[in-house]
Design an enzyme around this catalytic site. Structure first.
Site, PDB file in Angstrom:
ATOM      1  N   HIS A 257      18.421  27.738   7.563  1.00 27.44           N
ATOM      2  CA  HIS A 257      19.645  26.942   7.497  1.00 27.44           C
ATOM      3  C   HIS A 257      19.237  25.674   6.737  1.00 27.44           C
ATOM      4  O   HIS A 257      18.145  25.627   6.157  1.00 27.44           O
ATOM      5  CB  HIS A 257      20.132  26.661   8.934  1.00 27.44           C
ATOM      6  CG  HIS A 257      21.533  26.139   9.015  1.00 27.44           C
ATOM      7  ND1 HIS A 257      21.855  24.856   8.656  1.00 27.44           N
ATOM      8  CD2 HIS A 257      22.694  26.726   9.425  1.00 27.44           C
ATOM      9  CE1 HIS A 257      23.159  24.666   8.830  1.00 27.44           C
ATOM     10  NE2 HIS A 257      23.707  25.795   9.293  1.00 27.44           N
ATOM     11  N   TRP A 261      18.923  19.988   8.972  1.00 21.16           N
ATOM     12  CA  TRP A 261      19.499  20.178  10.317  1.00 21.16           C
ATOM     13  C   TRP A 261      18.639  21.081  11.201  1.00 21.16           C
ATOM     14  O   TRP A 261      18.528  20.871  12.389  1.00 21.16           O
ATOM     15  CB  TRP A 261      20.898  20.800  10.206  1.00 21.16           C
ATOM     16  CG  TRP A 261      21.885  19.939   9.506  1.00 21.16           C
ATOM     17  CD1 TRP A 261      22.234  18.671   9.874  1.00 21.16           C
ATOM     18  CD2 TRP A 261      22.645  20.266   8.351  1.00 21.16           C
ATOM     19  NE1 TRP A 261      23.173  18.182   9.012  1.00 21.16           N
ATOM     20  CE2 TRP A 261      23.457  19.148   8.067  1.00 21.16           C
ATOM     21  CE3 TRP A 261      22.754  21.379   7.525  1.00 21.16           C
ATOM     22  CZ2 TRP A 261      24.347  19.110   6.992  1.00 21.16           C
ATOM     23  CZ3 TRP A 261      23.624  21.358   6.464  1.00 21.16           C
ATOM     24  CH2 TRP A 261      24.412  20.221   6.201  1.00 21.16           C
ATOM     25  N   TYR A 262      18.129  22.141  10.604  1.00 22.37           N
ATOM     26  CA  TYR A 262      17.397  23.130  11.415  1.00 22.37           C
ATOM     27  C   TYR A 262      15.984  23.331  10.874  1.00 22.37           C
ATOM     28  O   TYR A 262      15.447  24.424  10.902  1.00 22.37           O
ATOM     29  CB  TYR A 262      18.178  24.453  11.479  1.00 22.37           C
ATOM     30  CG  TYR A 262      19.436  24.300  12.307  1.00 22.37           C
ATOM     31  CD1 TYR A 262      19.390  24.402  13.700  1.00 22.37           C
ATOM     32  CD2 TYR A 262      20.648  23.978  11.705  1.00 22.37           C
ATOM     33  CE1 TYR A 262      20.529  24.204  14.467  1.00 22.37           C
ATOM     34  CE2 TYR A 262      21.790  23.778  12.464  1.00 22.37           C
ATOM     35  CZ  TYR A 262      21.719  23.884  13.832  1.00 22.37           C
ATOM     36  OH  TYR A 262      22.841  23.685  14.605  1.00 22.37           O
ATOM     37  N   TYR A 287      19.575  21.664   1.084  1.00 17.06           N
ATOM     38  CA  TYR A 287      20.876  21.122   0.647  1.00 17.06           C
ATOM     39  C   TYR A 287      20.606  19.918  -0.238  1.00 17.06           C
ATOM     40  O   TYR A 287      19.670  19.145   0.012  1.00 17.06           O
ATOM     41  CB  TYR A 287      21.702  20.676   1.849  1.00 17.06           C
ATOM     42  CG  TYR A 287      22.464  21.776   2.573  1.00 17.06           C
ATOM     43  CD1 TYR A 287      23.841  21.898   2.426  1.00 17.06           C
ATOM     44  CD2 TYR A 287      21.811  22.665   3.411  1.00 17.06           C
ATOM     45  CE1 TYR A 287      24.555  22.879   3.102  1.00 17.06           C
ATOM     46  CE2 TYR A 287      22.514  23.650   4.093  1.00 17.06           C
ATOM     47  CZ  TYR A 287      23.889  23.758   3.932  1.00 17.06           C
ATOM     48  OH  TYR A 287      24.587  24.723   4.597  1.00 17.06           O
ATOM     49  N   HIS A 323      20.134  23.784  -2.899  1.00 11.16           N
ATOM     50  CA  HIS A 323      21.307  24.297  -2.189  1.00 11.16           C
ATOM     51  C   HIS A 323      22.540  23.438  -2.450  1.00 11.16           C
ATOM     52  O   HIS A 323      23.002  22.694  -1.575  1.00 11.16           O
ATOM     53  CB  HIS A 323      20.984  24.379  -0.690  1.00 11.16           C
ATOM     54  CG  HIS A 323      21.866  25.312   0.081  1.00 11.16           C
ATOM     55  ND1 HIS A 323      21.625  26.660   0.194  1.00 11.16           N
ATOM     56  CD2 HIS A 323      22.995  25.096   0.796  1.00 11.16           C
ATOM     57  CE1 HIS A 323      22.550  27.237   0.944  1.00 11.16           C
ATOM     58  NE2 HIS A 323      23.418  26.302   1.313  1.00 11.16           N
ATOM     59  N   GLU A 361      25.210  27.728  -4.895  1.00  7.84           N
ATOM     60  CA  GLU A 361      26.566  28.263  -5.066  1.00  7.84           C
ATOM     61  C   GLU A 361      27.451  27.294  -5.832  1.00  7.84           C
ATOM     62  O   GLU A 361      28.137  26.460  -5.232  1.00  7.84           O
ATOM     63  CB  GLU A 361      27.200  28.575  -3.696  1.00  7.84           C
ATOM     64  CG  GLU A 361      26.531  29.720  -2.967  1.00  7.84           C
ATOM     65  CD  GLU A 361      27.233  30.088  -1.676  1.00  7.84           C
ATOM     66  OE1 GLU A 361      28.148  29.348  -1.239  1.00  7.84           O
ATOM     67  OE2 GLU A 361      26.868  31.121  -1.079  1.00  7.84           O
ATOM     68  N   GLU A 449      21.465  35.287  -0.546  1.00  6.38           N
ATOM     69  CA  GLU A 449      22.098  34.844   0.702  1.00  6.38           C
ATOM     70  C   GLU A 449      23.215  35.802   1.065  1.00  6.38           C
ATOM     71  O   GLU A 449      24.074  36.110   0.233  1.00  6.38           O
ATOM     72  CB  GLU A 449      22.671  33.428   0.533  1.00  6.38           C
ATOM     73  CG  GLU A 449      23.259  32.869   1.830  1.00  6.38           C
ATOM     74  CD  GLU A 449      23.957  31.525   1.638  1.00  6.38           C
ATOM     75  OE1 GLU A 449      23.310  30.568   1.149  1.00  6.38           O
ATOM     76  OE2 GLU A 449      25.156  31.434   1.955  1.00  6.38           O
ATOM     77  N   LYS A 488      21.960  27.725  15.768  1.00  4.40           N
ATOM     78  CA  LYS A 488      23.276  27.096  15.846  1.00  4.40           C
ATOM     79  C   LYS A 488      24.262  28.046  16.519  1.00  4.40           C
ATOM     80  O   LYS A 488      24.116  29.274  16.423  1.00  4.40           O
ATOM     81  CB  LYS A 488      23.768  26.746  14.437  1.00  4.40           C
ATOM     82  CG  LYS A 488      25.054  25.951  14.416  1.00  4.40           C
ATOM     83  CD  LYS A 488      25.373  25.426  13.026  1.00  4.40           C
ATOM     84  CE  LYS A 488      26.722  24.706  13.035  1.00  4.40           C
ATOM     85  NZ  LYS A 488      27.003  24.059  11.746  1.00  4.40           N
ATOM     86  N   GLU A 490      26.820  29.775  15.929  1.00  5.64           N
ATOM     87  CA  GLU A 490      27.693  30.453  14.959  1.00  5.64           C
ATOM     88  C   GLU A 490      27.132  31.860  14.775  1.00  5.64           C
ATOM     89  O   GLU A 490      25.920  32.073  14.899  1.00  5.64           O
ATOM     90  CB  GLU A 490      27.781  29.689  13.624  1.00  5.64           C
ATOM     91  CG  GLU A 490      26.464  29.481  12.901  1.00  5.64           C
ATOM     92  CD  GLU A 490      26.612  28.680  11.602  1.00  5.64           C
ATOM     93  OE1 GLU A 490      27.665  28.078  11.359  1.00  5.64           O
ATOM     94  OE2 GLU A 490      25.638  28.662  10.822  1.00  5.64           O
TER      95      GLU A 490
HETATM   96  C1  IDC Z   1      27.185  26.934   6.388  1.00  9.02           C
HETATM   97  C2  IDC Z   1      26.509  26.876   7.727  1.00  9.02           C
HETATM   98  C3  IDC Z   1      27.230  25.954   8.637  1.00  9.02           C
HETATM   99  C4  IDC Z   1      27.378  24.609   7.957  1.00  9.02           C
HETATM  100  C5  IDC Z   1      28.054  24.781   6.600  1.00  9.02           C
HETATM  101  C6  IDC Z   1      28.180  23.497   5.827  1.00  9.02           C
HETATM  102  O1  IDC Z   1      26.438  28.184   8.269  1.00  9.02           O
HETATM  103  O2  IDC Z   1      26.534  25.828   9.861  1.00  9.02           O
HETATM  104  O3  IDC Z   1      28.155  23.768   8.785  1.00  9.02           O
HETATM  105  O4  IDC Z   1      27.303  25.673   5.835  1.00  9.02           O
HETATM  106  O5  IDC Z   1      26.958  22.989   5.483  1.00  9.02           O
HETATM  107  C7  IDC Z   1      27.471  29.637   2.127  1.00  9.02           C
HETATM  108  C8  IDC Z   1      26.539  28.507   1.932  1.00  9.02           C
HETATM  109  C9  IDC Z   1      25.945  28.082   3.255  1.00  9.02           C
HETATM  110  C10 IDC Z   1      26.966  28.164   4.367  1.00  9.02           C
HETATM  111  C11 IDC Z   1      27.325  29.625   4.545  1.00  9.02           C
HETATM  112  C12 IDC Z   1      28.256  29.927   5.710  1.00  9.02           C
HETATM  113  O6  IDC Z   1      25.521  28.775   0.995  1.00  9.02           O
HETATM  114  O7  IDC Z   1      25.470  26.755   3.113  1.00  9.02           O
HETATM  115  O8  IDC Z   1      26.380  27.705   5.537  1.00  9.02           O
HETATM  116  N1  IDC Z   1      27.895  30.115   3.311  1.00  9.02           N
HETATM  117  O9  IDC Z   1      29.473  29.262   5.580  1.00  9.02           O
HETATM  118  N2  IDC Z   1      28.077  30.318   1.180  1.00  9.02           N
HETATM  119  C13 IDC Z   1      28.915  31.208   1.721  1.00  9.02           C
HETATM  120  C14 IDC Z   1      28.802  31.095   3.106  1.00  9.02           C
END
Ligand code: IDC
Length: 523
Positions: A257, A261-262, A287, A323, A361, A449, A488, A490
């Protein structure tokens, strides 16, 4: 009566199957044309004749009934004029023999209209292959790459069309397109029949042997697993990621993650725990926005290096991921990215483990041609100045889903791959088809991912959908990292809330998603 009249006219108009007295030829078959020889030969063999008025009508689209009737003749069987419809016997035979399905050429004994309409190329090829060359082997990747519009081919026609390409029977037009839904002219059909018959004669046991094709997709692609000590530097061979020895390799593992954060789950023990379940790659999600690298460069750089080093110590391949997310256009911080990757690539220049993912992304108002490609070109130069061989992963618009844009206009350089991201609860066959058409265009794909959840990281868990996805990747030898190694609350998280990062883990520490994903590292 009206119907009967129409059939009658059909029969009279185009008596394909009563050999004409003289083999040659038709006033509308142009001497020296590309199809003249095929028409002449098939006519001589009694496989087709002209129309009642003495013409052949080479440029008219062939109907389903005509195509099936000629196919029947080509199998060496006698064509019997049917009742109700002139080709009804042939149609019944073909359907019973499984040349086509009920919905593809529907008739119920009174409604024959569909059979008199032009047949699509994909169905014609299916009938031809089923009837004349069943079991023809093909290599999915190799053949699909020949078809520029592979994405418009429906899955039920993959096997016949790809085997027809493998056998040299279907070849596509000058742009490489197959145009699966289009009709084919009677002249084109003749060429197809002729090629199939010629190929049939050259089958094993019938004289000239044809060297065996590459393995069919039912035979699993033989791929390497294992880490960098065993596999060394990675390299591309066409669309396939390979190890230093040139053997196909698949990387499967976890993405962290956000480090910020993690980060506790990016220590040496957590990575070792993941490797113990069979992973051979780890992705370091740094990030840039959201309070990440751009806000605290020194701290985040050190954290990222520490994670890369922990992965190397565990013999994993490791992806250093810039990221971007809320900062959707990578060009906005291109200078920071160049500086970061130039330093990182120098630091790991002699380490085969490291891959560089230069923009997680891209999203929002961002263009492949104006933003991402120029960005990627700059980053490729910056990294290559330090690391001549490290694999570089490149994103695309719409959260790294628009690989078709990259396929149409790829970045210059060696050892480049393009990322495709999916979430099993949100994305399905359409996106999988994109992988196939990108491959067909020669674009190497890396799923850096993916999640078992919806795209927001929650919902589900969608394990059945995930299985379909992983099978699709597996058949194509595509590597992946799962989102994400954290606890987390989720559904995409692999660890149960409160899991300790500094001890060994058992299955009990894993969430439903984690249990599924960790069981897939070794396939
Ligand atoms: C999500 C995390 C979530 C966080 C959010 C914002 O799962 O906990 O709050 O980002 O930072 C992506 C991204 C990835 C996302 C993930 C799920 O690369 O950072 O993580 N996601 O939403 N692209 C599609 C989905």
């Amino acid at each position: 009566m009206k119907k009967f009249l129409r059939w009658g006219i059909g029969v009279i108009f185009c008596l394909l199957f009563l050999p004409t007295a003289q083999a040659a030829l038709f006033p509308d078959v142009l001497p020296g044309s590309w199809y003249e020889e095929a028409v002449e030969e098939m006519t001589r063999e009694g496989l087709l004749t002209g129309c009642d008025d003495g013409t052949f009508q080479p440029m008219r689209e062939i109907s389903g009934a005509e195509f099936v009737a000629i196919t029947l003749r080509c199998t060496g069987q006698e064509f019997v004029l049917g009742e109700g419809h002139w080709a009804s016997e042939a149609l019944y035979y073909g359907r019973n023999a499984g040349w086509f399905d009920w919905d593809e050429l529907p008739f119920d004994g009174s409604q024959w209209e569909a059979c008199d309409r032009p047949i699509s190329r994909q169905l014609a090829v299916k009938i031809l292959m089923k009837a004349l060359l069943p079991g023809t082997e093909y290599d999915f990747n190799r053949e699909s790459q020949k078809i520029s519009d592979f994405s418009s081919l429906s899955g039920r026609y993959y096997e016949p069309v790809l085997s027809a390409y493998a056998a040299g029977i279907a070849r596509g037009d000058e742009t490489g397109a197959f145009c699966p839904e289009r009709g084919l002219t009677r002249a084109e059909a003749c060429i197809l029949f002729q090629r199939a018959l010629a190929r049939q004669e050259r089958r094993p046991g019938t004289g000239e042997e044809i060297p065996s094709q590459t393995p069919s997709p039912e035979e699993p692609l033989q791929t390497q697993q294992g880490g960098a000590a065993e596999n060394g530097w990675l390299q591309m061979k066409g669309v396939q990621l390979c190890n230093e020895a040139g053997d196909p390799i698949v990387l499967r593992g976890m993405s962290s993650h956000g480090l910020r954060w993690y980060g506790q789950f990016t220590n040496r023990q957590s990575i070792q725990n993941t490797a113990a379940f069979g992973a051979n790659v780890f992705r370091v999600a740094m990030y840039t926005g959201e309070g990440g690298y751009l806000s605290q460069q020194q701290v985040m750089r050190e954290k990222a290096y520490a994670t890369v080093d922990a992965a190397i110590q565990n013999d994993l391949y490791v992806i250093l991921d810039w990221h971007i997310l809320s900062d959707g256009n990578p060009m906005t911080h291109v200078e920071e990215a160049e500086a970061f990757f130039a330093e990182a690539a120098a630091r790991y220049a002699d380490t085969p483990n490291v891959l560089y993912e230069i923009c997680n992304e891209p999203n929002g108002n961002v263009s492949w041609a104006e933003d991402i490609k120029p960005y990627a070109q700059r980053l490729v130069s910056a990294i290559r100045a330090q690391s001549p061989k490290g694999v570089i992963l490149i994103g695309s618009p719409t959260w790294s889903q628009d690989i078709h844009l990259a396929a149409a206009d790829p970045v210059d350089g060696e050892n480049l791959m393009y990322t495709l991201h999916f979430y099993a609860g949100t994305h399905g066959q359409d996106l999988r088809n994109r992988i196939d058409s990108a491959w067909a265009a020669g674009l190497p794909v890396f799923v850096s991912e993916w999640g078992t959840s919806r795209a927001d990281g929650s919902g589900g868990v969608f394990l059945e959908e995930s299985r379909v996805w992983l099978d699709h990747l597996e058949e194509r030898g595509i590597s992946w990292c799962n989102w994400s190694l954290c606890d987390k609350h989720e559904t995409s998280a692999a660890l149960k809330p409160g899991t300790a990062p500094d001890r060994e883990w058992t299955e009990k520490d894993l969430t439903a998603s984690g249990q599924f994903v960790f069981s897939q590292f070794k396939r």
